[in-house]
Structure formats: C-alpha cells, structure tokens
Design a protein around this motif. Structure first.
Motif, mmCIF file in Angstrom:
data_model
loop_
_atom_site.group_PDB
_atom_site.id
_atom_site.type_symbol
_atom_site.label_atom_id
_atom_site.label_comp_id
_atom_site.label_asym_id
_atom_site.label_seq_id
_atom_site.Cartn_x
_atom_site.Cartn_y
_atom_site.Cartn_z
ATOM 1 N N ASN A 11 13.037 4.656 -9.405
ATOM 2 C CA ASN A 11 12.099 5.581 -8.747
ATOM 3 C C ASN A 11 12.099 5.454 -7.224
ATOM 4 O O ASN A 11 11.760 6.409 -6.523
ATOM 5 N N THR A 12 12.443 4.272 -6.724
ATOM 6 C CA THR A 12 12.300 4.031 -5.282
ATOM 7 C C THR A 12 13.628 4.107 -4.527
ATOM 8 O O THR A 12 13.692 3.748 -3.355
ATOM 9 N N SER A 13 14.686 4.604 -5.204
ATOM 10 C CA SER A 13 16.011 4.552 -4.554
ATOM 11 C C SER A 13 16.068 5.422 -3.295
ATOM 12 O O SER A 13 16.816 5.126 -2.365
ATOM 13 N N GLY A 14 15.263 6.473 -3.249
ATOM 14 C CA GLY A 14 15.282 7.348 -2.073
ATOM 15 C C GLY A 14 14.291 6.903 -1.003
ATOM 16 O O GLY A 14 14.051 7.609 -0.029
ATOM 17 N N CYS A 15 13.713 5.742 -1.204
ATOM 18 C CA CYS A 15 12.601 5.312 -0.355
ATOM 19 C C CYS A 15 13.080 4.256 0.639
ATOM 20 O O CYS A 15 13.281 3.095 0.282
ATOM 21 N N ALA A 16 13.323 4.684 1.902
ATOM 22 C CA ALA A 16 13.721 3.713 2.942
ATOM 23 C C ALA A 16 12.600 2.685 3.085
ATOM 24 O O ALA A 16 11.423 3.046 3.038
ATOM 25 N N PRO A 17 12.929 1.417 3.237
ATOM 26 C CA PRO A 17 11.894 0.383 3.225
ATOM 27 C C PRO A 17 10.892 0.510 4.367
ATOM 28 O O PRO A 17 11.268 0.836 5.490
ATOM 29 N N ALA A 18 9.627 0.237 4.042
ATOM 30 C CA ALA A 18 8.586 0.130 5.068
ATOM 31 C C ALA A 18 8.498 -1.332 5.469
ATOM 32 O O ALA A 18 8.734 -2.214 4.648
ATOM 33 N N ARG A 19 8.196 -1.584 6.732
ATOM 34 C CA ARG A 19 8.049 -2.974 7.180
ATOM 35 C C ARG A 19 6.566 -3.341 7.156
ATOM 36 O O ARG A 19 5.748 -2.702 7.801
ATOM 37 N N MET A 20 6.257 -4.373 6.388
ATOM 38 C CA MET A 20 4.857 -4.799 6.280
ATOM 39 C C MET A 20 4.487 -5.666 7.489
ATOM 40 O O MET A 20 5.277 -6.520 7.882
ATOM 41 N N ALA A 65 1.693 0.079 -13.046
ATOM 42 C CA ALA A 65 0.351 -0.271 -12.548
ATOM 43 C C ALA A 65 0.238 -0.179 -11.025
ATOM 44 O O ALA A 65 -0.854 -0.307 -10.478
ATOM 45 N N VAL A 66 1.377 0.030 -10.333
ATOM 46 C CA VAL A 66 1.358 -0.006 -8.853
ATOM 47 C C VAL A 66 0.934 1.358 -8.296
ATOM 48 O O VAL A 66 1.458 2.392 -8.718
ATOM 49 N N ALA A 67 0.012 1.335 -7.335
ATOM 50 C CA ALA A 67 -0.488 2.598 -6.782
ATOM 51 C C ALA A 67 0.608 3.355 -6.033
ATOM 52 O O ALA A 67 0.830 4.545 -6.271
ATOM 53 N N ASN A 68 1.308 2.686 -5.111
ATOM 54 C CA ASN A 68 2.340 3.353 -4.302
ATOM 55 C C ASN A 68 3.648 2.584 -4.358
ATOM 56 O O ASN A 68 3.951 1.802 -3.439
ATOM 57 N N PRO A 69 4.451 2.803 -5.417
ATOM 58 C CA PRO A 69 5.733 2.091 -5.515
ATOM 59 C C PRO A 69 6.612 2.394 -4.301
ATOM 60 O O PRO A 69 6.657 3.530 -3.838
ATOM 61 N N GLN A 70 7.286 1.382 -3.787
ATOM 62 C CA GLN A 70 8.143 1.570 -2.605
ATOM 63 C C GLN A 70 8.966 0.314 -2.355
ATOM 64 O O GLN A 70 8.746 -0.721 -2.981
ATOM 65 N N ASN A 71 9.886 0.407 -1.419
ATOM 66 C CA ASN A 71 10.606 -0.771 -0.929
ATOM 67 C C ASN A 71 9.907 -1.255 0.334
ATOM 68 O O ASN A 71 9.548 -0.450 1.202
ATOM 69 N N VAL A 72 9.733 -2.567 0.423
ATOM 70 C CA VAL A 72 8.983 -3.133 1.543
ATOM 71 C C VAL A 72 9.750 -4.334 2.102
ATOM 72 O O VAL A 72 10.253 -5.165 1.338
#
Ligand code: SF4
Ligand code: SF4
Length: 445
Positions: free
Chosen positions: A16-25, A288-295
């Motif tokens: 699901n997150t393959s198109g999601c460039a990582p966000a920096r926490m 269960a995750v609200a906003n799946p993404q790469n971080v």
C-alpha cells in the motif's frame, strides 16, 4: 538441488505504501539504542551518562571482527546506559539519549578516503552498516572474502514480504547511491557479474535500473516472479544464478555474495558524506494504523513515537510486529526501539491478527510442496510432538529458514513454522548433549 519448479507461496502483496515517498520524523524526545543490533559481538559503549553527543557521533565501538560500531542519530545528552529486553528475548545494553531537538551534526564530518579494497572495507566497517534487510550480519565481515571465489554479486531488491516497501523507496529515491555502490562493488571486489534482482511487482524500479544498466557491462537486471520468499538468500541465489548453497555452507562457498539494496545505499552514503548509519526508513502499515506511510526515523526511536507520528491507531491493534507478517516478530508493547535492521512495523486489527483455529492434519502435502528448501514440515511437526530429535536431524529441520510458507499454505492452519523454531532448539540441545558426552568419552577430537 532445489529443482526447476519455483517453490513458495503467492501471498497478497499489500504494498500500500510503495508510492509513498518517506516523510522525515522530527527527532523524538529520547532514543534507546541497543548495543546488539547485529549478529556477532555486541558493540561496546564509549560514552557515559551525562556526555553530550551529536548526530553521527560514535557512541559504541565494534568489539570484534563480527561486530559493528553504533552512532547517535540525535543530538543531546546521554541519560543512562540501561539493560533492555529485545524482541527475540535477549537482553542488551542500550544507550538512552535525551534529544535537544537541535539535530546538530558531529564536528568534522567528512567522507573517508577510499581508493582501494583495503580502504573500501575499512570504510564499510566504520559506516556501522549491517545487513539492513533484517539479517543484521556486519557488512564489512560479509565483504571480506577471497575475491577469486566471487562468481556473482547479487543486489537484493526482491522485497517479497507483504506490506514492506522501504527497499522499494531506496531503489526509487536513492538510485544515485545504489548505482554508485554497484560500480564500487565492480571496482573494489573485481566483480565481473553484478545482478540487481527485483520482483516483477516493482515495474518502476525495474525500468529505472534497466535504463542505468544499459550502458554498463557486467550488470544485469533480473526480473523475478513475485513469489514469497524470493528474497531469501539461498532462494535468491538459486533463482538468479542457478548456484546452490550447500547445507552448512556460506553463499560465498557457492560463489555468490548477496547484499540488500538499502544496505549498499547506506554504505555509499557514508563513503560520499561521512554520515554513518544513524537512521532508517521504516514502513508503518497494517489495518490498525491511522496513516500508513514510510517514515525516516533515528535508530532507537520508540515504536510509540513512530505510531504517534503516523496518527496513532484507527482501531485497537491486536498484533504489532517488527517486519512483515510472514517472518516478523510479534511485540508485547510499544516501548521497543527501531533497530538498524527494522524495515517495517505492522499493527494489525482483530480481523487480521487473530489466528484461525487449527484442525487435524489432512495429509494434503501442501506444506511440503511449498517449502523452498524441500523440507517436510508435516513430518517435522510429528517428530517434534513425539520428542524425537534423531528424526528431526534426519528431516534437516536445522536448515529451515523460518520463512513461514508451510504455515501460510496449510489448510488445517497447523502452526508449522512455530513448531520448527521449537524443533530446532530441541535438536540443538540434543546435539550439544551428544557433543558433551563424546568429549567426556574422548571420542570427539
Ligand atoms: S519448513 Fe521452514 S523453510 Fe520450509 S516452508 Fe516451512 S518455514 Fe519455510
Ligand atoms: S499442509 Fe497442513 S494439512 Fe497439509 S500435510 Fe501439511 S500440515 Fe498437513
């Protein structure tokens, strides 16, 4: 021999997150950095409570050839050196650092001099990089081989576990580093054949590297069918080169050297910038995750901070794992930190997490047909329940790579991979006892 027919399972990809460039926490308030994030001897702390540290600063040195140094991913103050429990059940010393939020870089950060194999390996050792696909074997130790033995270097971009897309993002977002790494391996390891292996569910990655490889001799892009566990080391070596790693042997004994793509990119980042491994791109996903993404997070970030960054949970998580659902380790709470080897954390709601009820084995043979190593999981389960270690030895449970294909495919939902893990311990105990007895009798040299 593994045979011609590809074995494994077609698990849903859920990328699901393959198109999601990582966000920096942003740096969390504190990080907890274990000294055991790799296979081998634990790193030895070189800082003490009260010390001030900066990003990229050495906080623990390697304590042997098979070991790895550890660097801080935050600037701040060392609060304590504690002992913590790791998810596998081991305890480890861990350096707790309170972040000052400044993320100040270490003074004198500069690329290391690299001009030949010796300086290349020294840089890999200093980088703190270990097998980032999850294995955690120190990369410098892996690359220290007799060069004439190398028939092929394989860059593992298979990423066959469901949900996980952090390697996909490395291949797409850090192609400059990864490609430079391929050229370095060709140059310093004198590798005539480098294979970049990618599953066919990543067409963007395949197109990108086919383009780069077009003008480069000795680099092949191998498109693999999406079939779990395509990224397993022995499976990958066989499916890309036909080389077979014998029982109890290392890949290099068969002529293969496998490096995960994110591992290679991290090595090159150090060589180009002097910044060692201090952060990881982690896929955060699951029902269960609200906003799946790469971080991208500093190593040592607590899972609770990471999930908070992703909006928390949209339903109560019933199972939280390091890694994907096939090989991941279930966690008991959210205080565990992100390790060097963590590429995903998955939180599943009740529907996905509660295992179906197991029923009696119907002797269908599907577990055997799906095992990539041609083991006989149903027979292993019976031998384990009969407490028969001699039979477990004959059934070669020791080479099971715990991929979980057998459990996944079993229509009776037998917990086969879990039994295999316990059976391996039973066999090891039996073999240790035999060795001790033989030593006493003087029959073991
Ligand atoms: S027996 Fe081991 S290697 Fe074979 S499918 Fe099961 S977990 Fe994988
Ligand atoms: S897949 Fe399950 S039911 Fe079929 S033989 Fe194996 S253990 Fe038995």
């Amino acid at each position: 021999m593994y045979g011609k027919r590809l074995r494994g399972v077609r698990a849903p990809h859920r990328k699901n997150t393959s198109g999601c460039a990582p966000a920096r926490m942003p740096a969390p308030a504190a990080v907890v950095i274990p000294m055991m994030m790799h296979i081998g001897a634990p790193a030895k702390p070189v800082v003490a409570a009260g010390d001030t540290v900066k990003v990229g600063q050495l906080i623990a040195e390697a304590s042997g050839f098979v070991s790895s140094p550890v660097y801080s991913g935050v600037s701040g103050k060392v609060k304590a050196i504690d002992s913590i429990l790791l998810p596998g059940g081991q305890t480890s010393a861990a350096i707790v650092i309170e972040s000052d939020g400044e993320q100040a870089l270490r003074d004198g950060l500069a690329p290391p001099p690299v001009s030949d194999l010796k300086s290349f390996l020294a840089a890999v050792r200093e980088s703190g990089v270990v097998g980032l696909g999850g294995a955690g074997f120190p990369t410098a130790a892996k690359l220290t081989v007799e060069l004439p033995k190398i028939k092929a270097v394989i860059i593992n971009g298979a990423e066959c576990e469901p949900y996980i897309t952090s390697d996909t993002r490395t291949m797409l977002d850090q192609s400059d580093l990864l490609w430079e790494g391929v050229l370095m391996l060709k140059k310093y390891l004198e590798a005539d054949r480098v294979i970049i292996a990618i599953e066919n569910n990543k067409p963007d990655c395949i197109a990108l590297y086919e383009g780069l490889a077009r003008a480069q001799d000795g680099v092949e892009i191998k498109t693999l069918p999406s079939l779990y566990p395509q990224g397993g080391e022995k499976v990958l070596i066989y499916n890309t080169t036909g080389l077979v790693v014998g029982e109890g042997k290392l890949p290099i004994d068969a002529g293969a050297l496998v490096l995960n793509c994110t591992t290679l990119a991290a090595v090159v980042r150090y060589i180009k910038t002097g910044m060692p491994l201090v952060e990881k791109c982690v896929t955060v996903d699951g029902s269960a995750v609200a906003n799946p993404q790469n971080v991208i997070v500093p190593v040592g970030t607590k899972l609770s901070d990471l999930f908070d960054f992703c909006g928390g949970f949209k339903s109560e998580p019933k199972k939280i794992m390091y890694g994907g659902p096939m090989m991941g380790l279930a966690l008991t709470d959210l205080s565990f930190p992100i390790l060097k080897t963590t590429n995903a954390v998955i939180a599943l709601g009740a529907k996905d997490a509660i295992p179906p009820k197991e029923t009696a084995c119907i002797k269908c043979g599907r577990c055997i047909a799906s095992c990539p190593l041609r083991l006989m999981p149903a027979n292993i389960e019976q031998a384990f329940r009969r407490k028969n270690p001699e039979e477990l030895e004959q059934l070669k449970v020791n080479i099971c790579m715990e991929c979980g294909c057998c459990s996944y495919i079993c229509p009776a939902k037998r917990p086969l991979v879990h039994v295999n893990k316990l059976a391996k311990i039973m066999l090891r105990d039996y073999q240790d006892k035999n060795k001790t007895a033989a030593k006493k009798e003087g029959t073991l040299k």
